[in-house]
Design a protein around this motif. Structure first.
Motif: not given
Length: 790
Positions: A21-23, A28-31, A377-381
């Protein structure tokens, strides 16, 4: 077994689904997390409160007693200006003129209500039946040498001056400025009183360069607290730079360093918003929350990043697969360590020091947010960043060998290492009992703080700055003129002067003796308590009518003249001695005076002296609750009662070791160190959880025996534990440089405890796992797979 499989499946499904989901929705998750962090941060409002009252809860009995005393008399918020002329003689025309000028200017201090100095001391004299009360030295520029010599002789014989306003040699003197703060806003001291006093001193020294000026008192102490708060907030930037450098060196990846930086900044910004939303005002203890959160938040990120980079470098996985694997393997351990850290910091609310409540609550919130950002945030980045990692076989092999070598060393001699560990821990635990409480508020500041050095100078050259006060009641209106009351008061004054700790006693009985002598032609035989009540009342009335505005007896006598205030100045004794001295005074009054005269000793000094003991008593319950809750969390997470119980050993023993080593270093504990058990208990769980998770995975999924599982744990999680420990040590080492001892001592012992935790988790924990693993049942092993399944 079906239930076990379902639970195992649910855990794996959740872990994989979260990673996918995060990846998948990285942008959107980062935002969303950016909006969340900025939204919380927009509510931030950082206000500083330096008033020493913030260290005491509203229900604190010593504070209640002290406030009650100040309600009866004038408040003694003050600034002490201590003047030391270069010629070593206060009593010269030039020096007396300078003191007069500074005394007059001191009346302009914002909110000033009284100014006491050697020049305006109200000296009594008699001419027949007439009583004269005059400034000891006025219009000093017109005095002759003979007159100045006479002033000196009078001053050095005056009990109310010597060791209070003037030293015995007449080489150092003080001007005491009493202020009555309205208490309408927190800027009265830092924004008004302190700038005025500092400017006044600067102008005085420019005009009279032959004088050294040192300042102390409750106002400068409050200022020191205020400035310590701001100074410790400034340590955050230093720590941020260190974390960036340390993370980069240990991960050797610029993108992981940048992602970690974003996570810690988001966490701190969110915590700042929490401060504003809750209306929390910053104090020296709570002002270190950014450094705390920054340091602890990095640990969450490091475990995920190190696992991801290891999977890429060692196992050859691509970025996405390595990231998914890192999230899945670390989600539950990171959650457990975050939860236990939150529990540990929340236990600070059981204490009796409100600033530590704030520190605990802010840091707990920040750590909760750090967990959220490190798993979103970390895995999204990292999914967005172009992360690349070359496999370096030689370096990897060397790095693996180091941890494998340590693991092999441990598994060869678990019994011997356990025995040695128990002996060392037992010895240090015994030494820990040698620590004593000492909450001298002067020692809250190191010698880099002007308030500390000035106060030490005043202690060495003029008078003590510690005091105990007693409000002695007569039991009736106007009763302070009763000769029996005055005789008992005089006896108490005499007893106090005989005590070895006492430097000066300021009691109304001295005024009564002095006025009685003056009303009898300054005959020394009448330097005693009046024999007649009406006579004593008349003398007091005549004396009060002769006093100028601002120098009356309101600071010693209450409104209906039923009570008087006794102020005892003592040496800079430690907390235990201060409490014992106050108790001796209370006991003397109880044993030698009527019940109405029994009184309780109070003062800010005494309040701080009792603060550490009160904090320790109240935190005991919180620490026990924290230990129980964290143990339960580990038992549930490990799905094994025995291993959960075993985990208590590596989580508690580092604290015992830390205080044992501290006994060799300082052997004194202050209020800030009392919270260390609950605070570090949550932090050091990190090492235990991650080591145990890898041990269990090897035992129950890979079929390794206990010794092989220990080596596997060293190989797979050793670097991450060392990395997080290095970051934690760096953070708390920076905090240990704080000039504010409540924070620096807390940070120093935390450094010792964190280092001890790593050593214990690398030596004692694996030894115990090997020695106890034989009794682990197959069924328990299977259940534990639910959490730590590959």
């Amino acid at each position: 077994m079906n239930a076990i499989k379902k639970a195992q499946s649910a855990t794996n499904v959740f872990a994989r689904s979260w990673a996918n989901f995060v990846i998948r929705f990285k942008w959107p998750i980062l935002l969303a997390t950016l909006v969340l962090a900025m939204g919380l941060g927009s509510q931030g409002n950082m206000e500083f409160d330096g008033d020493y009252h913030v260290f005491f809860s509203k229900s604190n009995p010593e504070l209640e007693a002290f406030d009650a005393l100040q309600e009866k008399y004038t408040k003694d918020d003050n600034v002490i200006l201590v003047l030391s002329p270069s010629n070593g003689n206060i009593f010269t025309k030039e020096n007396l003129v300078a003191i007069e000028e500074l005394t007059a200017e001191s009346w302009n201090t914002p909110y000033s209500s009284r100014v006491d100095a050697v020049t305006n001391f109200q000296h009594t004299s008699a001419d027949g039946d007439d009583l004269y009360v005059d400034d000891l030295s006025y219009e000093s520029s017109l005095k002759t040498e003979a007159e100045i010599l006479e002033i000196k002789e009078k001053a050095l014989k005056e009990p109310l001056l010597v060791n209070r306003i003037l030293n015995e040699k007449g080489s150092v003197t003080a001007i005491n400025i009493t202020v009555r703060l309205p208490g309408e806003n927190i800027n009265e001291i830092p924004g008004e009183v302190t700038p005025f006093v500092r400017n006044m001193i600067a102008e005085f020294k420019e005009k009279h360069p032959n004088f050294e000026v040192h300042t102390s008192g409750l106002i400068p102490m409050n200022t020191a607290f205020f400035e310590a708060s701001q100074n410790d907030m400034g340590l955050t930037m230093i720590m941020l730079i260190i974390v960036i450098i340390t993370t980069f060196i240990l991960t050797r990846n610029i993108w992981s360093t940048l992602a970690t930086l974003v996570v810690v900044l988001f966490s701190i910004i969110s915590a700042v918003g929490f401060v504003g939303i809750m209306g929390i005002k910053m104090t020296p203890p709570s002002a270190v929350f950014p450094t705390m959160i920054l340091t602890l938040a990095v640990a969450d990120s490091i475990h995920i990043l190190v696992t991801m980079l290891q999977k890429m470098r060692n196992d050859g996985l691509n970025k996405v697969d390595a990231l998914k694997e890192a999230i899945r393997l670390n989600f539950m351990p990171v959650f457990i360590t975050s939860l236990t850290t939150v529990i540990g910091f929340l236990t600070m609310n059981f204490g009796d020091v409100p600033p530590f409540w704030d520190l605990g609550n802010i840091t707990a919130f920040g750590m909760a947010m750090a967990f959220l950002y490190s798993t979103t945030t970390l895995p999204a980045l990292m999914a967005i960043f172009p992360v690349k990692s070359k496999v370096k076989k030689e370096e990897t092999k060397v790095r693996k060998n180091w941890y494998v070598g340590l693991g092999n060393f441990v598994v060869k001699q678990p019994v011997r290492l356990s025995i040695i560990s128990v002996i060392v821990i037992g010895g240090l635990t015994y030494l820990a009992t040698n620590n004593t409480f000492n909450d001298e508020f002067i020692n809250y500041f190191d010698e880099s703080i002007a308030f500390r050095t000035d106060t030490d100078y005043i202690k060495d050259n003029l008078t003590g700055i510690y005091n105990v006060e007693y409000s002695i009641s007569s039991g009736e209106s106007g009763g302070i003129n009763n000769p029996e009351y005055l005789k008992h008061l005089n006896a108490f004054e005499d007893w106090l002067n005989e005590q070895p700790e006492v430097i000066h006693v300021n009691a109304f009985s001295e005024v009564a003796r002095r006025v009685n002598r003056s009303m009898h032609g300054d005959d020394e035989s009448f330097y005693r308590i009046p024999d007649n009540r009406d006579e004593a009342a008349q003398y007091l009335l005549l004396y009060e009518l002769s006093l100028p505005f601002g120098l009356d007896l309101n600071n010693q006598i209450n409104v209906d003249k039923s009570e008087t205030r006794v102020t005892v100045t003592v040496d800079n004794i430690n907390s235990t001695e201060m409490i014992a001295f106050s108790k001796r005074g209370e006991d003397w009054l109880r044993d030698n005076t009527p019940q109405a005269m029994h009184a309780m000793g109070v003062s800010p000094t005494l309040m701080f002296s009792k603060l550490g003991f009160r904090q320790a008593d109240s935190m005991l319950k919180g620490n026990i609750i924290a230990l129980i809750l964290i143990s339960l969390v580990l038992m549930l997470a490990l799905r094994n009662f025995k291993l959960g119980l075993l985990s208590i050993i590596p989580n508690v023993t580092p604290v015992l070791v830390g205080f044992g080593i501290w006994a060799l270093y300082k052997a004194q504990i202050n209020t800030g160190m009392v919270i260390v058990f609950g605070m570090t208990l949550g932090i050091i769980v990190d090492d235990t959880v991650h080591f145990m998770s890898k041990f269990l995975r090897a035992r129950r999924e890979l079929g390794y025996d206990a010794k092989q599982a220990v080596v596997y744990a060293f190989e797979t999680v050793g670097k991450a534990l060392v990395t997080t420990t290095v970051v934690l040590l760096a953070g708390f080492s920076v905090l240990s440089t704080s000039p504010f001892a409540l924070n620096s001592y807390m940070a120093r012992i935390t450094v010792i405890i964190i280092l001890a935790a790593l050593i214990i988790d690398f030596i004692l924990l694996p030894s115990l796992l090997i020695l106890t693993s034989k009794k682990t049942t197959e069924e328990e092993s299977t259940v534990a797979q639910v959490i730590f399944h590959k």
